[in-house]
Design a protein around this motif. Structure first.
Motif, PDB file in Angstrom:
ATOM      1  N   LEU A 107      20.133   4.174  84.505  1.00  0.00           N
ATOM      2  CA  LEU A 107      21.311   5.025  84.664  1.00  0.00           C
ATOM      3  C   LEU A 107      21.018   6.480  84.283  1.00  0.00           C
ATOM      4  CD1 LEU A 107      24.247   2.763  83.410  1.00  0.00           C
ATOM      5  CD2 LEU A 107      23.910   3.659  85.725  1.00  0.00           C
ATOM      6  N   PHE A 108      20.329   6.652  83.148  1.00  0.00           N
ATOM      7  CA  PHE A 108      19.970   8.011  82.727  1.00  0.00           C
ATOM      8  C   PHE A 108      19.027   8.651  83.739  1.00  0.00           C
ATOM      9  CE2 PHE A 108      21.966   7.181  78.720  1.00  0.00           C
ATOM     10  CZ  PHE A 108      22.213   8.425  78.167  1.00  0.00           C
ATOM     11  N   GLY A 109      18.073   7.868  84.240  1.00  0.00           N
ATOM     12  CA  GLY A 109      17.136   8.379  85.237  1.00  0.00           C
ATOM     13  C   GLY A 109      17.821   8.764  86.531  1.00  0.00           C
ATOM     14  N   LEU A 110      18.753   7.928  86.988  1.00  0.00           N
ATOM     15  CA  LEU A 110      19.482   8.198  88.227  1.00  0.00           C
ATOM     16  C   LEU A 110      20.333   9.461  88.131  1.00  0.00           C
ATOM     17  CD1 LEU A 110      20.718   4.621  89.232  1.00  0.00           C
ATOM     18  CD2 LEU A 110      19.238   6.091  90.611  1.00  0.00           C
ATOM     19  N   ILE A 111      21.133   9.543  87.067  1.00  0.00           N
ATOM     20  CA  ILE A 111      22.055  10.676  86.913  1.00  0.00           C
ATOM     21  C   ILE A 111      21.297  11.981  86.692  1.00  0.00           C
ATOM     22  CG2 ILE A 111      23.900  11.666  85.483  1.00  0.00           C
ATOM     23  CD1 ILE A 111      24.755   8.700  84.923  1.00  0.00           C
ATOM     24  N   GLN A 112      20.348  11.974  85.773  1.00  0.00           N
ATOM     25  CA  GLN A 112      19.594  13.195  85.481  1.00  0.00           C
ATOM     26  C   GLN A 112      18.721  13.594  86.669  1.00  0.00           C
ATOM     27  OE1 GLN A 112      19.326  12.943  80.594  1.00  0.00           O
ATOM     28  NE2 GLN A 112      17.562  12.305  81.761  1.00  0.00           N
ATOM     29  N   GLY A 113      18.137  12.602  87.333  1.00  0.00           N
ATOM     30  CA  GLY A 113      17.320  12.894  88.512  1.00  0.00           C
ATOM     31  C   GLY A 113      18.143  13.511  89.631  1.00  0.00           C
ATOM     32  N   PHE A 114      19.365  13.011  89.836  1.00  0.00           N
ATOM     33  CA  PHE A 114      20.249  13.563  90.871  1.00  0.00           C
ATOM     34  C   PHE A 114      20.632  15.006  90.549  1.00  0.00           C
ATOM     35  CE2 PHE A 114      24.549  14.442  92.451  1.00  0.00           C
ATOM     36  CZ  PHE A 114      24.351  14.249  93.810  1.00  0.00           C
ATOM     37  N   LEU A 115      20.997  15.259  89.294  1.00  0.00           N
ATOM     38  CA  LEU A 115      21.415  16.611  88.887  1.00  0.00           C
ATOM     39  C   LEU A 115      20.269  17.620  89.019  1.00  0.00           C
ATOM     40  CD1 LEU A 115      23.552  15.750  85.720  1.00  0.00           C
ATOM     41  CD2 LEU A 115      24.400  16.486  87.956  1.00  0.00           C
ATOM     42  N   VAL A 116      19.052  17.180  88.673  1.00  0.00           N
ATOM     43  CA  VAL A 116      17.888  18.075  88.734  1.00  0.00           C
ATOM     44  C   VAL A 116      17.431  18.287  90.175  1.00  0.00           C
ATOM     45  CG1 VAL A 116      15.429  18.314  88.149  1.00  0.00           C
ATOM     46  CG2 VAL A 116      17.056  17.555  86.410  1.00  0.00           C
ATOM     47  N   ALA A 117      17.274  17.184  90.906  1.00  0.00           N
ATOM     48  CA  ALA A 117      16.680  17.270  92.239  1.00  0.00           C
ATOM     49  C   ALA A 117      17.647  17.754  93.314  1.00  0.00           C
ATOM     50  CB  ALA A 117      16.113  15.906  92.626  1.00  0.00           C
ATOM     51  N   TYR A 118      18.861  17.213  93.318  1.00  0.00           N
ATOM     52  CA  TYR A 118      19.780  17.500  94.429  1.00  0.00           C
ATOM     53  C   TYR A 118      20.807  18.584  94.134  1.00  0.00           C
ATOM     54  CZ  TYR A 118      17.662  13.424  96.575  1.00  0.00           C
ATOM     55  OH  TYR A 118      16.760  12.548  97.118  1.00  0.00           O
ATOM     56  N   LEU A 119      21.116  18.834  92.851  1.00  0.00           N
ATOM     57  CA  LEU A 119      22.010  19.935  92.505  1.00  0.00           C
ATOM     58  C   LEU A 119      21.251  21.142  91.965  1.00  0.00           C
ATOM     59  CD1 LEU A 119      25.125  18.146  90.932  1.00  0.00           C
ATOM     60  CD2 LEU A 119      24.655  18.732  93.311  1.00  0.00           C
ATOM     61  N   LYS A 228      11.078  14.787  93.049  1.00  0.00           N
ATOM     62  CA  LYS A 228      11.568  15.151  91.716  1.00  0.00           C
ATOM     63  C   LYS A 228      12.554  14.103  91.193  1.00  0.00           C
ATOM     64  CE  LYS A 228      10.966  20.182  91.942  1.00  0.00           C
ATOM     65  NZ  LYS A 228      11.650  21.500  91.866  1.00  0.00           N
ATOM     66  N   PHE A 229      13.404  13.614  92.097  1.00  0.00           N
ATOM     67  CA  PHE A 229      14.361  12.573  91.731  1.00  0.00           C
ATOM     68  C   PHE A 229      13.629  11.320  91.255  1.00  0.00           C
ATOM     69  CE2 PHE A 229      16.688   8.738  93.082  1.00  0.00           C
ATOM     70  CZ  PHE A 229      17.831   8.859  92.300  1.00  0.00           C
ATOM     71  N   LEU A 230      12.599  10.924  91.995  1.00  0.00           N
ATOM     72  CA  LEU A 230      11.834   9.729  91.645  1.00  0.00           C
ATOM     73  C   LEU A 230      11.138   9.889  90.290  1.00  0.00           C
ATOM     74  CD1 LEU A 230      10.804   6.928  92.479  1.00  0.00           C
ATOM     75  CD2 LEU A 230       8.893   8.056  93.656  1.00  0.00           C
ATOM     76  N   ALA A 231      10.623  11.095  90.019  1.00  0.00           N
ATOM     77  CA  ALA A 231       9.947  11.350  88.744  1.00  0.00           C
ATOM     78  C   ALA A 231      10.909  11.147  87.576  1.00  0.00           C
ATOM     79  CB  ALA A 231       9.384  12.773  88.718  1.00  0.00           C
ATOM     80  N   HIS A 232      12.117  11.679  87.690  1.00  0.00           N
ATOM     81  CA  HIS A 232      13.113  11.529  86.622  1.00  0.00           C
ATOM     82  C   HIS A 232      13.625  10.092  86.526  1.00  0.00           C
ATOM     83  CE1 HIS A 232      13.788  15.576  84.976  1.00  0.00           C
ATOM     84  NE2 HIS A 232      13.385  15.995  86.154  1.00  0.00           N
ATOM     85  N   LEU A 233      13.747   9.434  87.673  1.00  0.00           N
ATOM     86  CA  LEU A 233      14.176   8.033  87.672  1.00  0.00           C
ATOM     87  C   LEU A 233      13.155   7.159  86.948  1.00  0.00           C
ATOM     88  CD1 LEU A 233      15.978   5.681  88.564  1.00  0.00           C
ATOM     89  CD2 LEU A 233      14.762   5.679  90.758  1.00  0.00           C
ATOM     90  N   LEU A 234      11.876   7.343  87.278  1.00  0.00           N
ATOM     91  CA  LEU A 234      10.815   6.569  86.624  1.00  0.00           C
ATOM     92  C   LEU A 234      10.741   6.877  85.130  1.00  0.00           C
ATOM     93  CD1 LEU A 234       7.944   6.764  89.281  1.00  0.00           C
ATOM     94  CD2 LEU A 234       9.308   4.770  88.667  1.00  0.00           C
ATOM     95  N   CYS A 235      10.944   8.152  84.785  1.00  0.00           N
ATOM     96  CA  CYS A 235      10.932   8.545  83.377  1.00  0.00           C
ATOM     97  C   CYS A 235      12.054   7.842  82.622  1.00  0.00           C
ATOM     98  CB  CYS A 235      11.072  10.061  83.249  1.00  0.00           C
ATOM     99  SG  CYS A 235      10.930  10.666  81.544  1.00  0.00           S
ATOM    100  N   GLY A 236      13.243   7.756  83.244  1.00  0.00           N
ATOM    101  CA  GLY A 236      14.377   7.063  82.625  1.00  0.00           C
ATOM    102  C   GLY A 236      14.098   5.578  82.448  1.00  0.00           C
ATOM    103  N   ILE A 237      13.547   4.940  83.496  1.00  0.00           N
ATOM    104  CA  ILE A 237      13.225   3.512  83.421  1.00  0.00           C
ATOM    105  C   ILE A 237      12.185   3.250  82.332  1.00  0.00           C
ATOM    106  CG2 ILE A 237      12.151   1.574  84.666  1.00  0.00           C
ATOM    107  CD1 ILE A 237      13.403   2.768  87.244  1.00  0.00           C
ATOM    108  N   LEU A 238      11.183   4.112  82.262  1.00  0.00           N
ATOM    109  CA  LEU A 238      10.140   3.962  81.232  1.00  0.00           C
ATOM    110  C   LEU A 238      10.704   4.200  79.831  1.00  0.00           C
ATOM    111  CD1 LEU A 238       7.210   5.699  83.122  1.00  0.00           C
ATOM    112  CD2 LEU A 238       7.249   3.322  82.386  1.00  0.00           C
ATOM    113  N   ALA A 239      11.693   5.089  79.716  1.00  0.00           N
ATOM    114  CA  ALA A 239      12.360   5.292  78.421  1.00  0.00           C
ATOM    115  C   ALA A 239      13.111   4.028  78.012  1.00  0.00           C
ATOM    116  CB  ALA A 239      13.316   6.479  78.500  1.00  0.00           C
ATOM    117  N   GLY A 240      13.705   3.343  79.010  1.00  0.00           N
ATOM    118  CA  GLY A 240      14.379   2.080  78.732  1.00  0.00           C
ATOM    119  C   GLY A 240      13.398   1.002  78.284  1.00  0.00           C
ATOM    120  N   ILE A 241      12.272   0.892  78.991  1.00  0.00           N
ATOM    121  CA  ILE A 241      11.234  -0.082  78.620  1.00  0.00           C
ATOM    122  C   ILE A 241      10.655   0.265  77.257  1.00  0.00           C
ATOM    123  CG2 ILE A 241       8.967  -1.030  79.231  1.00  0.00           C
ATOM    124  CD1 ILE A 241       9.721  -0.466  82.197  1.00  0.00           C
ATOM    125  N   GLY A 242      10.343   1.558  77.074  1.00  0.00           N
ATOM    126  CA  GLY A 242       9.808   2.011  75.782  1.00  0.00           C
ATOM    127  C   GLY A 242      10.800   1.785  74.660  1.00  0.00           C
TER     128      GLY A 242
END
Length: 338
Positions: A107-119, A228-242
């Protein structure tokens, strides 16, 4: 006549990072001795930093594209608290806790990735807001620290993977087998997967192109926004796993968990050869960056300099050293271009 393969900037920075780590650890073994000579001492670096390895890998992905994510520490804390509350107060199990961790990170990756990449909002601003939101939400869920009593989770947390033939003798003369925690296996698996992704998968190679020059990448037909969206999404997912790996290590929920983890992740990425300007970095380098950061902290502690400021000073000096090295490499690259 066969052409010799030219050494890339990423390869050069990776070699420097690995060399620095081995020199530091070898010096600690030779001059400080003691615990550094035991195999378990090295494995404990992995046990204690498995979560940071995963989080730092996610940070490197974002930094390679020219961005940054300072919310990862707060997301880790939120994951720990949500998993702890789910296990102890909501009748959850390990499976539901893992799902919660992945859901929060995604969720964090999706929202932050959208705001950074598309907005097109600055990554620092977006993830700063994410950091405050995650820390605040953690405190709302539960404002006190508590240890998880769930038996199924405790069994998982206390699982040790012993390494045959590796260990040391204790004072009683008994051989103590060296071990690693489950989190280390997860961390090493993430390192391998992300290394393959960045090196041999087309989308992974696009990360470097976007970070190097987004306009050129766009002209080459690369979808810059999606990358850019994918980078933030993966970072969020990895933060969840971490976050879940961190939770397995500490076995508790607390609003103060993973405090400063985002700074350690950035430091590890820089030490590992990931340039702040983007376009250059290596997951293996990030892995050794975490090991180097932990080793220098252990050396400072072994010297009897237990005050926090000594650790901060040495880490700052190390970061400055690697930023200077990166600057020299960049200057060399620009000189070659001209």
């Amino acid at each position: 006549m066969k052409k010799t393969k030219k050494l890339t900037d990423s390869s050069l920075l990776l070699i420097i990072t690995i060399a620095v780590f081995f020199i530091m650890y070898a010096s600690a073994v030779m001059f400080l001795g003691g615990g550094f000579r035991k195999p378990q001492a090295f494995l404990n670096i992995l046990n204690e930093n498995a979560a940071l390895i995963i989080i730092s890998c996610g940070m490197s992905l974002v930094m390679i594209t020219g961005g940054i994510d300072i919310s990862v520490g707060a997301v880790t804390s939120l994951v720990c608290m949500c998993c702890a509350v789910n296990l102890d107060f909501k009748g959850g199990n390990v499976f539901t806790a893992i799902l919660i961790a992945l859901l929060i990170g995604t969720l964090f990756g999706l929202i932050q990735g959208f705001l950074v990449a598309y907005l097109d909002i600055q990554p620092f601003i977006v993830t700063l807001a994410g950091m405050f939101f995650a820390r605040g939400l953690t405190t709302i869920i539960n404002s006190t620290q508590f240890n998880v009593a769930n038996e199924q989770f405790q069994n998982l947390k206390n699982t040790r993977i012993h390494i045959p033939g590796v260990g040391s003798y204790n004072k009683s003369g008994n051989f103590v087998q060296a071990y690693i925690e489950i989190g280390v296996i997860v961390a090493l698996l993430m390192v391998v997967i992300l290394f393959v992704f960045l090196k041999w998968i087309k989308q992974g190679r696009n990360f470097y192109a976007v970070g190097g020059n987004s306009q050129s990448a766009n002209m080459l037909g690369i979808n810059v926004k999606r990358t850019k969206f994918l980078a933030h999404l993966l970072c969020g997912i990895l933060a969840g796993i971490g976050g879940f790996v961190y939770f397995m290590h500490v076995g508790s929920g607390s609003p103060s968990h993973a405090s400063g983890a985002e700074m350690n992740a950035i430091a590890s990425s820089i030490i590992g050869g990931t340039m702040l300007t983007g376009g250059s970095g290596n997951i293996i380098g990030t892995f050794f960056g975490v090991l180097s950061l932990s080793t220098i902290k252990n050396i400072v502690s072994s010297l009897g300099l237990d005050d926090a400021w000594w650790t901060n000073i040495t880490v700052a000096a190390m970061i400055c050293l690697f930023i200077v090295i990166q600057s020299v490499v960049l200057a060399r690259k620009n000189k070659v271009k001209h």
